[in-house]
Scaffold this motif. Sequence first.
Motif, PDB file in Angstrom:
ATOM      1  N   GLU A  99       0.524  -1.067   0.129  1.00  0.00           N
ATOM      2  CA  GLU A  99      -0.041   0.015  -0.090  1.00  0.00           C
ATOM      3  C   GLU A  99       1.003   1.125   0.139  1.00  0.00           C
ATOM      4  OE1 GLU A  99      -3.835   0.408   1.402  1.00  0.00           O
ATOM      5  OE2 GLU A  99      -4.113  -1.526   2.621  1.00  0.00           O
ATOM      6  N   ALA A 100       1.946   1.303   0.426  1.00  0.00           N
ATOM      7  CA  ALA A 100       2.957   2.407   0.180  1.00  0.00           C
ATOM      8  C   ALA A 100       3.139   2.705  -1.016  1.00  0.00           C
ATOM      9  CB  ALA A 100       4.297   2.036   0.943  1.00  0.00           C
ATOM     10  N   ASP A 101       3.484   1.405  -1.870  1.00  0.00           N
ATOM     11  CA  ASP A 101       3.783   1.861  -3.429  1.00  0.00           C
ATOM     12  C   ASP A 101       2.316   2.595  -4.289  1.00  0.00           C
ATOM     13  OD1 ASP A 101       6.128   1.235  -3.444  1.00  0.00           O
ATOM     14  OD2 ASP A 101       5.884  -0.735  -4.284  1.00  0.00           O
ATOM     15  N   ILE A 102       1.273   1.946  -3.539  1.00  0.00           N
ATOM     16  CA  ILE A 102      -0.030   2.125  -4.205  1.00  0.00           C
ATOM     17  C   ILE A 102      -0.583   3.725  -3.839  1.00  0.00           C
ATOM     18  CG2 ILE A 102      -2.699   1.880  -3.699  1.00  0.00           C
ATOM     19  CD1 ILE A 102      -2.354  -1.203  -3.652  1.00  0.00           C
ATOM     20  N   VAL A 103      -0.084   4.292  -2.433  1.00  0.00           N
ATOM     21  CA  VAL A 103      -0.496   5.544  -2.291  1.00  0.00           C
ATOM     22  C   VAL A 103       0.351   6.613  -3.172  1.00  0.00           C
ATOM     23  CG1 VAL A 103       1.035   5.985  -0.302  1.00  0.00           C
ATOM     24  CG2 VAL A 103      -1.605   6.955  -0.605  1.00  0.00           C
ATOM     25  N   ARG A 104       1.353   6.224  -3.338  1.00  0.00           N
ATOM     26  CA  ARG A 104       2.401   6.967  -4.105  1.00  0.00           C
ATOM     27  C   ARG A 104       1.936   7.231  -5.538  1.00  0.00           C
ATOM     28  NH1 ARG A 104       7.476   8.160  -1.992  1.00  0.00           N
ATOM     29  NH2 ARG A 104       8.073   8.897  -3.899  1.00  0.00           N
ATOM     30  N   ALA A 105       1.378   6.083  -6.130  1.00  0.00           N
ATOM     31  CA  ALA A 105       1.179   6.150  -7.452  1.00  0.00           C
ATOM     32  C   ALA A 105      -0.313   6.943  -7.411  1.00  0.00           C
ATOM     33  CB  ALA A 105       0.558   4.716  -7.964  1.00  0.00           C
ATOM     34  N   ALA A 107      -1.228   9.537  -5.534  1.00  0.00           N
ATOM     35  CA  ALA A 107      -0.776  10.866  -5.422  1.00  0.00           C
ATOM     36  C   ALA A 107      -0.253  11.425  -6.555  1.00  0.00           C
ATOM     37  CB  ALA A 107       0.019  11.093  -4.244  1.00  0.00           C
ATOM     38  N   GLU A 108       0.171  10.592  -7.450  1.00  0.00           N
ATOM     39  CA  GLU A 108       0.824  11.228  -8.918  1.00  0.00           C
ATOM     40  C   GLU A 108      -0.227  11.099  -9.985  1.00  0.00           C
ATOM     41  OE1 GLU A 108       3.886   8.047  -9.328  1.00  0.00           O
ATOM     42  OE2 GLU A 108       5.216   9.087  -8.017  1.00  0.00           O
ATOM     43  N   ARG A 109      -1.493  10.283  -9.596  1.00  0.00           N
ATOM     44  CA  ARG A 109      -2.195  10.397 -10.812  1.00  0.00           C
ATOM     45  C   ARG A 109      -3.909  10.925 -10.420  1.00  0.00           C
ATOM     46  NH1 ARG A 109      -1.960   4.627 -12.917  1.00  0.00           N
ATOM     47  NH2 ARG A 109      -3.739   5.281 -14.470  1.00  0.00           N
ATOM     48  N   ILE A 110      -4.172  11.195  -9.406  1.00  0.00           N
ATOM     49  CA  ILE A 110      -5.510  11.442  -8.876  1.00  0.00           C
ATOM     50  C   ILE A 110      -6.114  12.481  -9.585  1.00  0.00           C
ATOM     51  CG2 ILE A 110      -4.646  13.265  -6.900  1.00  0.00           C
ATOM     52  CD1 ILE A 110      -7.162  11.828  -5.352  1.00  0.00           C
ATOM     53  N   THR A 111      -7.272  12.599  -9.942  1.00  0.00           N
ATOM     54  CA  THR A 111      -8.024  13.693 -10.796  1.00  0.00           C
ATOM     55  C   THR A 111      -8.963  14.278  -9.639  1.00  0.00           C
ATOM     56  OG1 THR A 111      -9.942  12.319 -11.224  1.00  0.00           O
ATOM     57  CG2 THR A 111      -7.991  12.000 -12.898  1.00  0.00           C
ATOM     58  N   ASP A 112      -9.460  15.557 -10.091  1.00  0.00           N
ATOM     59  CA  ASP A 112     -10.415  16.292  -9.337  1.00  0.00           C
ATOM     60  C   ASP A 112     -11.851  15.271  -8.969  1.00  0.00           C
ATOM     61  OD1 ASP A 112      -8.682  18.337  -9.376  1.00  0.00           O
ATOM     62  OD2 ASP A 112     -10.118  19.287 -10.911  1.00  0.00           O
ATOM     63  N   GLY A 197      -0.706  16.055  -4.152  1.00  0.00           N
ATOM     64  CA  GLY A 197       0.452  15.301  -4.914  1.00  0.00           C
ATOM     65  C   GLY A 197       1.760  14.968  -4.301  1.00  0.00           C
ATOM     66  N   ASP A 198       1.478  15.126  -3.313  1.00  0.00           N
ATOM     67  CA  ASP A 198       2.642  14.693  -2.096  1.00  0.00           C
ATOM     68  C   ASP A 198       2.741  13.068  -1.803  1.00  0.00           C
ATOM     69  OD1 ASP A 198       4.713  14.677  -0.238  1.00  0.00           O
ATOM     70  OD2 ASP A 198       3.544  15.900   1.399  1.00  0.00           O
ATOM     71  N   ALA A 199       3.710  12.418  -2.884  1.00  0.00           N
ATOM     72  CA  ALA A 199       3.853  11.042  -2.727  1.00  0.00           C
ATOM     73  C   ALA A 199       4.416  10.660  -1.388  1.00  0.00           C
ATOM     74  CB  ALA A 199       4.507  10.547  -4.029  1.00  0.00           C
ATOM     75  N   GLY A 201       4.651  12.305   1.508  1.00  0.00           N
ATOM     76  CA  GLY A 201       4.043  12.677   2.638  1.00  0.00           C
ATOM     77  C   GLY A 201       2.817  11.399   2.642  1.00  0.00           C
ATOM     78  N   ALA A 202       2.318  10.992   1.474  1.00  0.00           N
ATOM     79  CA  ALA A 202       1.016  10.149   1.500  1.00  0.00           C
ATOM     80  C   ALA A 202       1.707   8.863   1.859  1.00  0.00           C
ATOM     81  CB  ALA A 202       0.342  10.027  -0.057  1.00  0.00           C
ATOM     82  N   GLU A 203       2.845   8.390   1.367  1.00  0.00           N
ATOM     83  CA  GLU A 203       3.405   7.021   1.772  1.00  0.00           C
ATOM     84  C   GLU A 203       3.687   7.118   3.288  1.00  0.00           C
ATOM     85  OE1 GLU A 203       7.805   4.577   1.454  1.00  0.00           O
ATOM     86  OE2 GLU A 203       6.941   6.116  -0.091  1.00  0.00           O
ATOM     87  N   GLN A 204       4.236   8.054   3.838  1.00  0.00           N
ATOM     88  CA  GLN A 204       4.461   8.244   5.152  1.00  0.00           C
ATOM     89  C   GLN A 204       3.185   8.158   6.092  1.00  0.00           C
ATOM     90  OE1 GLN A 204       5.731  12.079   6.852  1.00  0.00           O
ATOM     91  NE2 GLN A 204       7.031  10.934   8.169  1.00  0.00           N
ATOM     92  N   LYS A 205       2.178   8.657   5.442  1.00  0.00           N
ATOM     93  CA  LYS A 205       0.866   8.758   6.370  1.00  0.00           C
ATOM     94  C   LYS A 205       0.213   7.306   6.254  1.00  0.00           C
ATOM     95  CE  LYS A 205       0.983  13.098   7.687  1.00  0.00           C
ATOM     96  NZ  LYS A 205       1.090  13.182   9.254  1.00  0.00           N
TER      97      LYS A 205
END
Length: 233
Positions: A99-105, A107-112, A197-199, A201-205
């Motif tokens: 899930e650390a890798d998932i949340v990074r991805a 953060a890099e591609r999320i849409t509104d 878009g903070d990959a 930070g998202a991974e850390q959280k």
Amino acid sequence: MSQDLTNRPEVIDPSRAVSPQLFSFLRDRIVRSDLAPGTRLSEVEIAAHYNTSRQPVREAFIKLSEAGLIEIRPQRGSFVRRIDIASVLAAQFVREAVEADIVRAAAERITDVQARELDSILAAQRDGVDGAPSAFMALDETFHRTIATIAGQGAGWGFLESLRIQMDRVRHLSASQLPRESLVVQHTEIVEAIKAGDADGAEQKMRQHLRRVLDDIPVVTAAKPEFFIAEES
């Protein structure tokens, strides 16, 4: 202790294979502790309750045994297994890495549109803080699955199911005994990092969030010692 199957309106869909449905019903009951560790499961009673033959029940029992959820004892019966702490710790380790890798991805591609979807899930969780633990945990599952979908890993989310089972048993117990507000705060922090878009930070959280179960284990084992085993005997 015997089973109680009267508290949920599950119905077999005759257009689908019966055994996988029974597996799903019983798995979810065990994960939620509706069927507590030590509960004896009767093929006859389950078959009668779901208006089916014993063969699909037997097949479901085999799958539940393979998933580490029940123990089939020859000449004695089938019983819900206690929670294996070693399995929980192993599952947490692997799930955190994935899930650390998932949340990074994500953060890099999320849409509104996807950001609004996550906000909606958070709002539902805030509204459900004082509701039934099962409903709250269903939203927790939706939250993590949605992030996987945003990351383009929706199809792969199912591969984590076997890993999640023992860990989710602890999470359901903690949701019924510990403050849920802190889980919502953690989810909110994850979403804010994703939306920014903070990959990193998202991974850390996310890692902090998934390690929460390590803190919860001593609390729930003290409250429900009969639900756990420290190691396989």
